[in-house]
Design an enzyme around this catalytic site. Structure first.
Site, PDB file in Angstrom:
ATOM      1  N   GLU A 175     -25.243  -2.357  36.627  1.00 27.97           N
ATOM      2  CA  GLU A 175     -26.215  -2.544  35.548  1.00 27.97           C
ATOM      3  C   GLU A 175     -27.273  -3.594  35.868  1.00 27.97           C
ATOM      4  OE1 GLU A 175     -24.339  -3.064  31.753  1.00 27.97           O
ATOM      5  OE2 GLU A 175     -23.228  -1.187  31.895  1.00 27.97           O
ATOM      6  N   GLU A 383     -18.382   3.502  33.675  1.00 25.46           N
ATOM      7  CA  GLU A 383     -17.888   2.747  32.513  1.00 25.46           C
ATOM      8  C   GLU A 383     -18.137   3.557  31.257  1.00 25.46           C
ATOM      9  OE1 GLU A 383     -19.392  -1.229  31.877  1.00 25.46           O
ATOM     10  OE2 GLU A 383     -19.191  -1.721  34.002  1.00 25.46           O
TER      11      GLU A 383
HETATM   12  C1  FCB Z   1     -21.157  -3.315  30.288  1.00 28.30           C
HETATM   13  C2  FCB Z   1     -20.682  -4.252  31.379  1.00 28.30           C
HETATM   14  C3  FCB Z   1     -19.208  -4.558  31.323  1.00 28.30           C
HETATM   15  C4  FCB Z   1     -18.730  -4.743  29.906  1.00 28.30           C
HETATM   16  C5  FCB Z   1     -19.154  -3.579  29.054  1.00 28.30           C
HETATM   17  C6  FCB Z   1     -18.673  -3.649  27.633  1.00 28.30           C
HETATM   18  O1  FCB Z   1     -22.507  -3.529  30.049  1.00 28.30           O
HETATM   19  O2  FCB Z   1     -20.994  -3.717  32.641  1.00 28.30           O
HETATM   20  O3  FCB Z   1     -18.971  -5.692  32.114  1.00 28.30           O
HETATM   21  O4  FCB Z   1     -19.197  -5.935  29.416  1.00 28.30           O
HETATM   22  O5  FCB Z   1     -20.557  -3.483  29.055  1.00 28.30           O
END
Ligand code: FCB
Length: 482
Positions: A175, A383
């Site tokens: 990110e 994620e």
């Molecule tokens: C993302 C991050 C991760 C965590 C999630 C909830 O943006 O990459 O580390 O904080 O959100």
């Protein structure tokens, strides 16, 4: 589900053999051992130790002590039926000053972790950078400075030399939008700077660093082993509040500075013209040197997507009050340079404990859109998950049907996208364990496994047991199906 989807929700959906069933974590959020074996502070150590930056002054000093408990945690992963685990390396643990020689003890930790995973039949998926820049590099200017991109490539080579014979899944950055725009724009993340030009410079040097790191990885990784190189982007699925031309232009702007600022250089070798125009009042982008975007564009084997919730925007009418809550924390400084006339809205309906709307249909739309734009580039969900206010029963157990329902709905969206031709190779649940949720400290729990922060005891939640059944069978059954 979209209105056009008539398939019954109760049908069992099968995922292909070889699909990656994973969970994800990040070094600063779980490792602890902040000052052990030669590790030095990262920007997140400094930030969390600065009063007022993180909820109730929480820090990652101990976190969930994964550094000492990783064997127990790998055993938990086996219990959860995972066949892959995504983790990140703490740069200042393996290269304390961000330059020069590596510390073997730091590398030994990751060697041991990788060995433990492989022995358990779990494929390691390594992320080089999940936001924890060595403080010394921030002191030298941080990501707004070009040299940080060069240091990052050297560090990538060090890690590849150490575990490249055992790790074949590599992600450069996690990110970068958050690193650049929350770190240097709104300042709600480390290092907490609030300068839109620094944020844009950081974005460019993250793009450049990614390209240099991919090159360094390809050079250092052993030939003859299949390698999967990727980057994890939190792509924003941006939606207009109305169909007005102004609201559609707001979508275009946020898509430019949220998505295409990365996809452009990394996958197409150029910054989008409209992004340069939107930000021309801030900078002439002369920090981009000839050849930089060609360097950023390195062949990738996968594109990794992090998705939690869609983004709903409108144009701010002349003289109107502007709601600025975009779900990325409170700051009077915007994380969206060039988008001053864009307002962010919270869609009505269900929300997680982060206040983020639950909308699995937006994940489907995102996957379809990205795969249409970049055909032939396989995707992976690196994620996805949700924080909820977990209630602990008298026996220490947590029954969390909301989390299971969230994951089920999003896996259903992934499956539907695959059935409609999108090449998705895996799904990594965020997160394996409850952990340090950045500016929210330990107040927000994303884990499939509960961590008692007093005893550090781990207890799988009911959602983890359901996820284990899905991961083991490759069949997406409803959470209440037993
Ligand atoms: C993302 C991050 C991760 C965590 C999630 C909830 O943006 O990459 O580390 O904080 O959100």
């Amino acid at each position: 589900m979209t209105a056009s989807d008539t398939r019954p929700l109760t049908a069992v959906r099968s995922f292909p053999p070889g699909f990656l069933w994973g969970a994800a974590t990040a070094a600063y959020q779980i490792e602890g051992a902040a000052a052990e074996d030669g590790r030095t502070p990262s920007i997140w150590d400094t930030f969390s130790h600065t009063p007022g930056r993180v909820f109730e002054g929480h820090t990652g000093d101990v976190a969930v002590d994964h550094y000492h408990r990783f064997r127990e945690d790998v055993a938990l992963m086996s219990e959860l039926g995972l066949n892959s685990y995504r983790f990140s390396v703490s740069w200042s643990r393996v290269q304390p000053t961000g330059r020069g020689p590596a510390v073997q003890k730091g590398l030994d930790f990751y060697r041991a972790l990788v060995d433990e995973l492989l022995a358990a039949g779990i494929e390691p998926a390594l992320t080089l950078y999940h936001w924890d820049l060595p403080q010394e590099l921030e002191d030298a200017g941080g990501w707004p400075e070009r040299s940080t991109a060069e240091r990052f490539a050297e560090y990538a080579g060090i890690v590849a030399d150490a575990v490249g014979d055992r790790v074949s899944r590599w992600t450069t950055l996690n990110e970068p939008w958050c690193s650049a725009f929350l770190g240097y724009g709104s300042g709600v993340h480390a290092p907490g700077r609030t300068d839109p030009v620094a944020a844009l410079r950081a974005a460019h040097h993250l793009n450049l660093g990614h390209g240099l790191a991919v090159r360094a990885l390809r050079a250092a990784l052993p030939a003859g082993r299949p390698q999967q190189l990727s980057v994890s982007l939190n792509l924003h699925e941006v939606r207009p509040l109305t169909g007005s031309a102004g609201d559609l232009d707001a979508v275009r702007r946020i898509d430019a500075v949220g998505n295409r600022i990365w996809l452009g250089p990394m996958l197409e070798g150029a910054y989008p013209e409209d992004l340069l125009a939107d930000t021309a009042h801030l900078t002439d982008w002369s920090f981009v040197r000839d050849g930089d975007t060609a360097t950023a564009k390195q062949p990738l084997d996968l594109l990794a997507v992090n998705y939690y919730a869609p983004t709903l925007v409108s144009e701010v009418a002349e003289g109107a009050e502007k709601p600025q809550d975009d779900g990325h924390g409170d700051s009077e400084h915007s994380p969206w340079p060039g988008a001053d006339r864009v307002a962010f809205h919270r869609a009505p309906g269900e929300r997680t404990a982060m206040g983020w709307p639950v909308d699995a249909g937006a994940l489907y739309d995102l996957l379809k859109r990205v795969s249409a734009a970049y055909p032939g580039l396989p995707l992976v969900i690196s994620e996805n998950g949700a924080a909820y206010e977990d209630v602990v029963g008298p026996d220490g157990s947590v029954h969390d049907p909301e989390r299971a329902a969230y994951v089920h709905a999003h896996l259903e969206a992934v499956h539907r996208a695959m059935a409609d031709g999108v090449d998705v190779r895996g799904y990594f649940l965020w997160s394996l364990l409850d952990n340090f949720e950045w500016a929210y400290g330990y107040a927000k729990r994303f884990g499939a496994v509960r961590v008692d922060y007093d005893t550090l005891e781990r207890t799988p939640k009911s959602s983890a047991r359901w996820y284990a059944r899905v991961a083991r069978s490759g069949e997406l059954t409803a959470p209440d199906a037993g």
